[in-house]
Structures are given as C-alpha cells and as structure tokens.
Design a protein around this motif. Sequence first.
Motif, PDB file in Angstrom:
ATOM      1  N   VAL A 111      10.790  12.501   4.850  1.00 25.81           N
ATOM      2  CA  VAL A 111      10.488  11.190   4.352  1.00 25.81           C
ATOM      3  C   VAL A 111      11.428   9.990   4.562  1.00 25.81           C
ATOM      4  CG1 VAL A 111      10.493  10.127   2.061  1.00 25.81           C
ATOM      5  CG2 VAL A 111       9.219  12.280   2.518  1.00 25.81           C
ATOM      6  N   PRO A 112      12.762  10.533   4.607  1.00 22.27           N
ATOM      7  CA  PRO A 112      13.724   9.187   5.064  1.00 22.27           C
ATOM      8  C   PRO A 112      13.668   9.238   6.751  1.00 22.27           C
ATOM      9  CG  PRO A 112      14.935  11.379   4.729  1.00 22.27           C
ATOM     10  CD  PRO A 112      13.512  11.415   3.981  1.00 22.27           C
ATOM     11  N   VAL A 113      13.545  10.138   7.208  1.00 19.66           N
ATOM     12  CA  VAL A 113      13.236   9.804   8.994  1.00 19.66           C
ATOM     13  C   VAL A 113      11.966   8.942   9.013  1.00 19.66           C
ATOM     14  CG1 VAL A 113      12.555  11.034  11.183  1.00 19.66           C
ATOM     15  CG2 VAL A 113      14.144  12.383   9.244  1.00 19.66           C
ATOM     16  N   TYR A 114      11.011   9.142   8.301  1.00 15.15           N
ATOM     17  CA  TYR A 114       9.743   7.982   8.483  1.00 15.15           C
ATOM     18  C   TYR A 114      10.157   6.782   7.830  1.00 15.15           C
ATOM     19  CZ  TYR A 114       5.630   5.445   7.294  1.00 15.15           C
ATOM     20  OH  TYR A 114       4.790   4.431   7.262  1.00 15.15           O
ATOM     21  N   LEU A 115      10.501   6.601   6.784  1.00 16.36           N
ATOM     22  CA  LEU A 115      11.111   5.282   6.191  1.00 16.36           C
ATOM     23  C   LEU A 115      11.864   4.309   6.999  1.00 16.36           C
ATOM     24  CD1 LEU A 115      11.513   6.323   2.329  1.00 16.36           C
ATOM     25  CD2 LEU A 115       9.501   5.267   3.294  1.00 16.36           C
ATOM     26  N   ILE A 116      12.920   5.124   7.645  1.00 15.96           N
ATOM     27  CA  ILE A 116      13.738   4.313   8.355  1.00 15.96           C
ATOM     28  C   ILE A 116      13.118   4.100   9.710  1.00 15.96           C
ATOM     29  CG2 ILE A 116      16.126   4.484   9.736  1.00 15.96           C
ATOM     30  CD1 ILE A 116      17.140   6.106   7.598  1.00 15.96           C
ATOM     31  N   SER A 117      12.651   4.954  10.287  1.00 13.42           N
ATOM     32  CA  SER A 117      11.802   4.851  11.684  1.00 13.42           C
ATOM     33  C   SER A 117      10.785   3.547  11.560  1.00 13.42           C
ATOM     34  CB  SER A 117      11.196   6.026  12.100  1.00 13.42           C
ATOM     35  OG  SER A 117      12.068   6.952  12.487  1.00 13.42           O
ATOM     36  N   TYR A 118      10.036   3.705  10.529  1.00  9.70           N
ATOM     37  CA  TYR A 118       9.073   2.267  10.310  1.00  9.70           C
ATOM     38  C   TYR A 118       9.798   1.252   9.817  1.00  9.70           C
ATOM     39  CZ  TYR A 118       5.048  -0.252   9.402  1.00  9.70           C
ATOM     40  OH  TYR A 118       4.158  -1.413   9.481  1.00  9.70           O
ATOM     41  N   ALA A 119      10.787   1.525   9.182  1.00  9.53           N
ATOM     42  CA  ALA A 119      11.382  -0.135   8.950  1.00  9.53           C
ATOM     43  C   ALA A 119      11.978  -0.769  10.266  1.00  9.53           C
ATOM     44  CB  ALA A 119      12.387   0.350   8.044  1.00  9.53           C
ATOM     45  N   VAL A 120      12.591  -0.126  11.014  1.00 11.85           N
ATOM     46  CA  VAL A 120      12.962  -0.518  12.230  1.00 11.85           C
ATOM     47  C   VAL A 120      11.735  -1.166  13.306  1.00 11.85           C
ATOM     48  CG1 VAL A 120      13.888  -0.088  14.430  1.00 11.85           C
ATOM     49  CG2 VAL A 120      14.956   0.756  12.474  1.00 11.85           C
TER      50      VAL A 120
ATOM     51  N   VAL B 220      14.583  -4.129   5.672  1.00 11.83           N
ATOM     52  CA  VAL B 220      15.801  -4.285   5.666  1.00 11.83           C
ATOM     53  C   VAL B 220      16.418  -3.430   4.383  1.00 11.83           C
ATOM     54  CG1 VAL B 220      18.251  -5.719   5.421  1.00 11.83           C
ATOM     55  CG2 VAL B 220      16.299  -6.430   6.848  1.00 11.83           C
ATOM     56  N   ALA B 221      15.702  -3.837   3.177  1.00 19.15           N
ATOM     57  CA  ALA B 221      15.949  -3.371   2.065  1.00 19.15           C
ATOM     58  C   ALA B 221      15.806  -1.750   2.055  1.00 19.15           C
ATOM     59  CB  ALA B 221      15.313  -3.752   0.847  1.00 19.15           C
ATOM     60  N   LEU B 222      14.438  -1.311   2.802  1.00 25.82           N
ATOM     61  CA  LEU B 222      14.126   0.131   2.852  1.00 25.82           C
ATOM     62  C   LEU B 222      14.982   0.890   3.749  1.00 25.82           C
ATOM     63  CD1 LEU B 222      11.864   1.924   1.805  1.00 25.82           C
ATOM     64  CD2 LEU B 222      10.638   1.385   3.909  1.00 25.82           C
ATOM     65  N   ALA B 223      15.331   0.251   4.915  1.00 23.94           N
ATOM     66  CA  ALA B 223      16.252   0.980   5.864  1.00 23.94           C
ATOM     67  C   ALA B 223      17.690   1.103   5.250  1.00 23.94           C
ATOM     68  CB  ALA B 223      16.328   0.412   7.285  1.00 23.94           C
TER      69      ALA B 223
ATOM     70  N   GLY C 282       0.709  -1.362  -0.087  1.00 24.51           N
ATOM     71  CA  GLY C 282      -0.223   0.120   0.147  1.00 24.51           C
ATOM     72  C   GLY C 282       0.818   1.203   0.004  1.00 24.51           C
ATOM     73  N   LEU C 283       2.159   1.058   0.754  1.00 27.33           N
ATOM     74  CA  LEU C 283       2.646   2.455   0.762  1.00 27.33           C
ATOM     75  C   LEU C 283       3.398   2.636  -0.676  1.00 27.33           C
ATOM     76  CD1 LEU C 283       4.516   4.704   2.693  1.00 27.33           C
ATOM     77  CD2 LEU C 283       6.003   2.877   2.874  1.00 27.33           C
ATOM     78  N   PHE C 284       3.782   1.676  -1.246  1.00 22.62           N
ATOM     79  CA  PHE C 284       4.688   1.865  -2.441  1.00 22.62           C
ATOM     80  C   PHE C 284       3.536   2.310  -3.601  1.00 22.62           C
ATOM     81  CE2 PHE C 284       7.967  -1.196  -0.702  1.00 22.62           C
ATOM     82  CZ  PHE C 284       8.478  -0.266  -0.139  1.00 22.62           C
ATOM     83  N   GLY C 285       2.547   1.349  -3.512  1.00 15.31           N
ATOM     84  CA  GLY C 285       1.273   1.920  -4.432  1.00 15.31           C
ATOM     85  C   GLY C 285       0.643   3.184  -4.288  1.00 15.31           C
TER      86      GLY C 285
ATOM     87  N   GLY D 131      18.526   1.142   2.025  1.00 20.08           N
ATOM     88  CA  GLY D 131      18.473   2.021   0.789  1.00 20.08           C
ATOM     89  C   GLY D 131      18.402   3.479   1.241  1.00 20.08           C
ATOM     90  N   THR D 132      17.608   3.633   2.219  1.00 12.14           N
ATOM     91  CA  THR D 132      17.331   5.222   2.641  1.00 12.14           C
ATOM     92  C   THR D 132      18.621   5.756   3.311  1.00 12.14           C
ATOM     93  OG1 THR D 132      14.956   4.606   3.043  1.00 12.14           O
ATOM     94  CG2 THR D 132      16.089   6.598   3.769  1.00 12.14           C
ATOM     95  N   GLY D 133      19.220   4.919   4.038  1.00 11.70           N
ATOM     96  CA  GLY D 133      20.511   4.987   4.671  1.00 11.70           C
ATOM     97  C   GLY D 133      21.632   5.349   3.506  1.00 11.70           C
ATOM     98  N   LEU D 134      21.559   4.723   2.601  1.00 11.53           N
ATOM     99  CA  LEU D 134      22.725   4.884   1.582  1.00 11.53           C
ATOM    100  C   LEU D 134      22.359   6.111   0.782  1.00 11.53           C
ATOM    101  CD1 LEU D 134      25.011   3.645   0.012  1.00 11.53           C
ATOM    102  CD2 LEU D 134      23.598   2.494  -1.306  1.00 11.53           C
TER     103      LEU D 134
END
Length: 256
Positions: free
Chosen positions: A201-210, A238-241, A98-101, A243-246
């Motif tokens: 955006v990256p703050v949310y993505l990494i936070s939620y991935a964890v 894992v991929a999202l965290a 849903g997020l990516f969609g 990838g966003t960190g990179l």
Amino acid sequence: MFPYIKLGPLTLGAYGVLIIIGFALGVFVAVMRRKLYGLETEDILYAMLFAGIGIGVGGKLLFLLTALPDLIQNAGEIFSSPEQLMGYLVGGFVFYGGLFGGLLGAFLYTRRYGISFAKFCNTAIVSVPLIHAFGRLGCFCAGCCYGVPADPPLGLYFNNSPVAPHGVALFPVQLLEAGLNLLLFFVLALVFRKRRRLSPVPVYLISYAVIRFVLEYFRYDAVRGIFFGLSTSQWISVALALGTGLFLFVRRRKMA
C-alpha cells in the motif's frame, strides 16, 4: 480520438467500456491474490463492489469541488442549460477522489462483516494501477484529461472529442499515465507476489503520488484547481507522499 464504440445498433462510450474492462481485470487480479492474506473470494467480490461505488461517488464529488469556482461564477448559465448541467453531473471525475472514495467503500464493507481492512488493501491495491491504466485509456479515447499543446508527432489532434479543443495538437498525457500505471502494476505484482514485511500500500501511494505530481505539469484541461501555483492533485500528491513517508518512519521507529 474514438469517444464512441459502435456494436451493431448500439453506440457505447469508449470511456465507460474501458473502465468496466479495467475494473473486471482488477477484480480478477484481487481474487487471484486472495490466498496471500487468507481472504475469501466472496468477500473480495463484495468489497470490490463497495469500492467501485465509492470510486464513482468520490471521484464525482472531488470533481465538483474542484470545479466549484467555475460553477459559482457561471451558475446562471449552467443551471439554465440542461446540456451544461448534465455535463457536470455525468462527466468529470478526479482520480484521487475516486481512490479515497473506493477505500472508504471497502472500509465500510470490511467493518460491517468483520474482515481485516488492512488485508483487503494489501490484496487489492495491486489492482488499482491496472484499473487506472484502463481508465486513462478511456480518457484518451474520449479526449478528456488532455495534455499541453505540442507539435506532431508528439502532439495529436482530438477533433472527434466532445471535450478537448479542436484544431490544436495536444500531448497525449493520458497514454503516458496509462503506460506508467501499467508499469507500476507489473512491478507491484512481481515484487509482492509473496507476502513481505513491507505492505504494498505505501509503495503504491508514494509511487503514484510522484507520478501524478510530475504529470500534472503536462495537463492542459481547464478544471484543474490551481492554488499557489500547484493544482489540486499536486497538493494531494504532496500530502499523500509526505503523510505516507511519515507513517513509515514512525512505524519503523516503533519497531526498532
């Protein structure tokens, strides 16, 4: 727990009602934040509408992909039973799909009408954990996305649920995830109430991935998609965290 809400002669699914409430509140928050990035109310509303369509389609597609082994193994039984087939087609969504969609839907709208996709994401991303929190409350009411067996008082019985197993106490991981999403929403709303160099955006993505990676260990519902000991959502986390960190690392090096 409470899969249905009765309003006079009407019987409504609690999950759907809570999703609608959460999405409406998310749209309201995005509209209230529009001036931070110079966007118009109309564009926020239409972009959120496109994102909502993308959420439904993406969430369903990833669910079906995750359930594909079961669909193949039991294809004859499933396709010969209208009830089981409708259960797969109507019920079951995966958040990451849903997020990516939703992002794709919003991108299509912003691309079509010449609006900055980055500005829209910075505006609307704060709404995502709020919407998600209401979605998990809906999961709790319906009994889906249930947790591991746990003795009361940590465990609750979902004997009214059409999805969760009956007669066994389950950890209400849905409530835990709803609470963590609400906390993440308030933190993002507070920290990014003004424009900053760092995007929310990256703050949310990494936070939620964890958050999602850890909470997957408390999930017990059958359709998880396990590969090398990790669920589909854990691999995506894992991929999202990473990838966003990179992305942040490369961007910082370029700006240095």
